[in-house]
Design a protein around this motif. Structure first.
Motif, PDB file in Angstrom:
ATOM      1  N   PHE A  84       0.329  -1.112  -0.190  1.00  0.00           N
ATOM      2  CA  PHE A  84      -0.071   0.757  -0.435  1.00  0.00           C
ATOM      3  C   PHE A  84       0.929   0.940  -0.509  1.00  0.00           C
ATOM      4  CE2 PHE A  84      -2.129  -3.442   2.073  1.00  0.00           C
ATOM      5  CZ  PHE A  84      -3.758  -3.271   0.960  1.00  0.00           C
TER       6      PHE A  84
ATOM      7  N   ASP B 147     -14.447  -0.356  -1.736  1.00  0.00           N
ATOM      8  CA  ASP B 147     -13.731  -0.578  -3.498  1.00  0.00           C
ATOM      9  C   ASP B 147     -14.006  -1.158  -4.118  1.00  0.00           C
ATOM     10  OD1 ASP B 147     -13.597   2.332  -2.854  1.00  0.00           O
ATOM     11  OD2 ASP B 147     -11.917   2.307  -2.662  1.00  0.00           O
ATOM     12  N   VAL B 148     -13.346  -2.462  -3.294  1.00  0.00           N
ATOM     13  CA  VAL B 148     -12.949  -4.583  -3.237  1.00  0.00           C
ATOM     14  C   VAL B 148     -14.521  -4.924  -3.466  1.00  0.00           C
ATOM     15  CG1 VAL B 148     -12.345  -6.344  -2.865  1.00  0.00           C
ATOM     16  CG2 VAL B 148     -10.490  -4.675  -2.902  1.00  0.00           C
TER      17      VAL B 148
ATOM     18  N   TYR C 154      -5.441   6.273  -1.187  1.00  0.00           N
ATOM     19  CA  TYR C 154      -4.993   5.056  -0.615  1.00  0.00           C
ATOM     20  C   TYR C 154      -4.721   4.425  -2.695  1.00  0.00           C
ATOM     21  CZ  TYR C 154      -8.612   1.705  -1.641  1.00  0.00           C
ATOM     22  OH  TYR C 154      -9.460   1.038  -2.330  1.00  0.00           O
TER      23      TYR C 154
ATOM     24  N   THR D 277      -8.830   3.904   6.232  1.00  0.00           N
ATOM     25  CA  THR D 277      -8.274   3.078   4.917  1.00  0.00           C
ATOM     26  C   THR D 277      -8.876   1.774   4.602  1.00  0.00           C
ATOM     27  OG1 THR D 277      -6.416   4.449   4.553  1.00  0.00           O
ATOM     28  CG2 THR D 277      -6.322   2.418   2.839  1.00  0.00           C
TER      29      THR D 277
ATOM     30  N   ALA E 180      -3.593   0.374  -3.582  1.00  0.00           N
ATOM     31  CA  ALA E 180      -3.276  -0.761  -3.164  1.00  0.00           C
ATOM     32  C   ALA E 180      -2.233  -1.753  -4.397  1.00  0.00           C
ATOM     33  CB  ALA E 180      -4.858  -2.020  -3.287  1.00  0.00           C
TER      34      ALA E 180
ATOM     35  N   ILE F  36     -11.317   0.360   1.521  1.00  0.00           N
ATOM     36  CA  ILE F  36     -10.713  -0.986   0.806  1.00  0.00           C
ATOM     37  C   ILE F  36     -11.580  -1.866   1.396  1.00  0.00           C
ATOM     38  CG2 ILE F  36      -8.498  -2.819   0.161  1.00  0.00           C
ATOM     39  CD1 ILE F  36      -7.041  -0.986   1.932  1.00  0.00           C
ATOM     40  N   ARG F  37     -12.218  -1.830   1.707  1.00  0.00           N
ATOM     41  CA  ARG F  37     -13.314  -2.814   1.866  1.00  0.00           C
ATOM     42  C   ARG F  37     -14.747  -2.556   1.210  1.00  0.00           C
ATOM     43  NH1 ARG F  37     -11.479  -4.174   7.433  1.00  0.00           N
ATOM     44  NH2 ARG F  37     -11.595  -2.633   8.280  1.00  0.00           N
TER      45      ARG F  37
ATOM     46  N   HIS G  42      -7.487  -6.068   7.220  1.00  0.00           N
ATOM     47  CA  HIS G  42      -6.990  -4.404   7.865  1.00  0.00           C
ATOM     48  C   HIS G  42      -8.271  -4.732   9.596  1.00  0.00           C
ATOM     49  CE1 HIS G  42      -6.400  -3.997   3.709  1.00  0.00           C
ATOM     50  NE2 HIS G  42      -5.323  -2.849   4.328  1.00  0.00           N
TER      51      HIS G  42
END
Length: 244
Positions: A65, A220-221, A109, A213, A111, A217-218, A244
Motif C-alpha cells: 500500500f 471499494d473491493v 490509498y 483506509t 493497493a 478498501i472493503r 485490516h
C-alpha cells in the motif's frame, strides 16, 4: 502534492492474474520483475514520473500500500526500474489547495498486487517489523513516527485526530517523495501501522488513518465500478477484506 477529488477503482488484466494466483496456479510475474528484488515498507517506488514511499506490505497476501496520489500508468517499479507489481485499486480525494477543514474526509490509498517472483517482507529500513493491528488508530498526543525515502525516520506526537486523517508535530518532518510512507507507533521491538503519509497541511505533516483506509478498501473491493474488480476471485476478496 495536491490532487482534485477522484474516486476510482481500476485494474488491468495483469493485476487480475496476480490476484487469481493467490488462490490458484502460480502464474508468470509481469515482464521485467527481478527475483532478487525485495519489497518492503519504506522503500522507494516509481509510477510514471511519480516517486513515492511504500507504506504497509502484507507478506502473506503479497499486497502493498502507498498513497493514492502516487499512482501512475503502467507497472510499479523500484528505484532501479525493476517491476514489483501492478496497481489494483486506489482512492484519492486529497483537496486541491492550501486550505482544509478538520471535518473533511481525506482518502488517499493505493493497493498494489505484487509480482510473483519478488521477495516480500514487512521489515522497516530501521530493522523493526511493521505490523497491522485490528482497530489500532492514532491517539491524540501519543508518540508517533513516519518513514519517508527523502527524510528517513522522524518522530514526534499526534497533533490532532480528524475525520479519517490526522496531523503530527514536534519532530515529524517530510518532503516530496515521502508520500505514502508508513506512519506508525512503536511497541517494543515492533512497529504498528496507524497511517499512510498524505502531505503537509500548513505546518503539520498529515496522514490518512490506516483503520479508515481499511474501511475504504472493503467498500471499494465490494462495490467497485470496474467489471474487472468485480470478477476478482472470491477467496482473494475475502482475504483482502479481512486484512485490516
Amino acid at each position: 502534492m495536491r490532487r482534485p477529488f477522484l474516486r476510482v477503482v481500476t485494474a488491468t488484466l495483469a493485476v487480475v492474474t496476480s490476484m487469481l494466483a493467490i488462490s490458484g496456479p502460480v502464474l508468470a510475474a509481469p515482464a521485467g520483475a527481478d527475483p532478487g528484488v525485495v519489497v518492503s515498507p519504506g522503500m522507494e517506488i516509481l509510477q510514471d514520473s511519480n516517486i513515492c514511499t511504500l507504506g504497509y506490505v502484507d507478506p502473506t497476501l503479497r499486497v502493498a500500500f502507498t498513497a493514492g496520489h502516487c499512482r501512475g500508468g503502467g507497472p510499479v517499479t523500484d528505484t532501479h526500474g525493476n517491476v514489483i507489481g501492478n496497481m489494483a485499486v486506489f482512492r484519492d480525494n486529497t483537496p486541491d489547495g492550501a486550505t482544509v477543514t478538520t471535518d473533511q474526509v481525506i482518502a488517499d490509498y493505493e493497493a498494489i498486487v505484487l509480482a510473483d517472483n519478488v521477495s516480500v517482507n514487512n521489515i522497516l529500513p530501521g530493522g523493526q517489523p511493521l505490523e497491522s493491528q485490528q482497530g489500532r488508530v492514532a491517539q491524540l498526543g501519543e508518540p508517533i513516527c513516519h518513514f519517508g525515502i527523502v527524510t528517513g525516520e522522524s518522530c514526534g506526537t499526534v497533533e490532532r485526530v480528524n475525520n479519517g486523517w490526522f496531523t503530527m508535530t514536534n519532530g515529524v518532518v517530510s518532503q516530496k517523495g515521502d508520500s505514502g510512507g508508513p506512519v506508525y507507533v512503536k511497541d517494543g521491538n515492533r512497529a504498528v501501522v496507524v497511517g499512510l503519509f498524505n502531505c503537509t497541511w500548513g505546518t503539520f505533516p498529515a496522514a490518512v488513518s490506516w483503520q479508515a483506509t481499511g474501511d475504504q478498501i472493503r467498500e471499494d473491493v465490494n462495490t467497485g465500478s470496474s467489471d474487472v474488480v468485480s470478477n476478482v476471485a472470491v477467496n482473494y476478496k475475502a482475504q483482502l477484506l479481512g486484512a485490516h
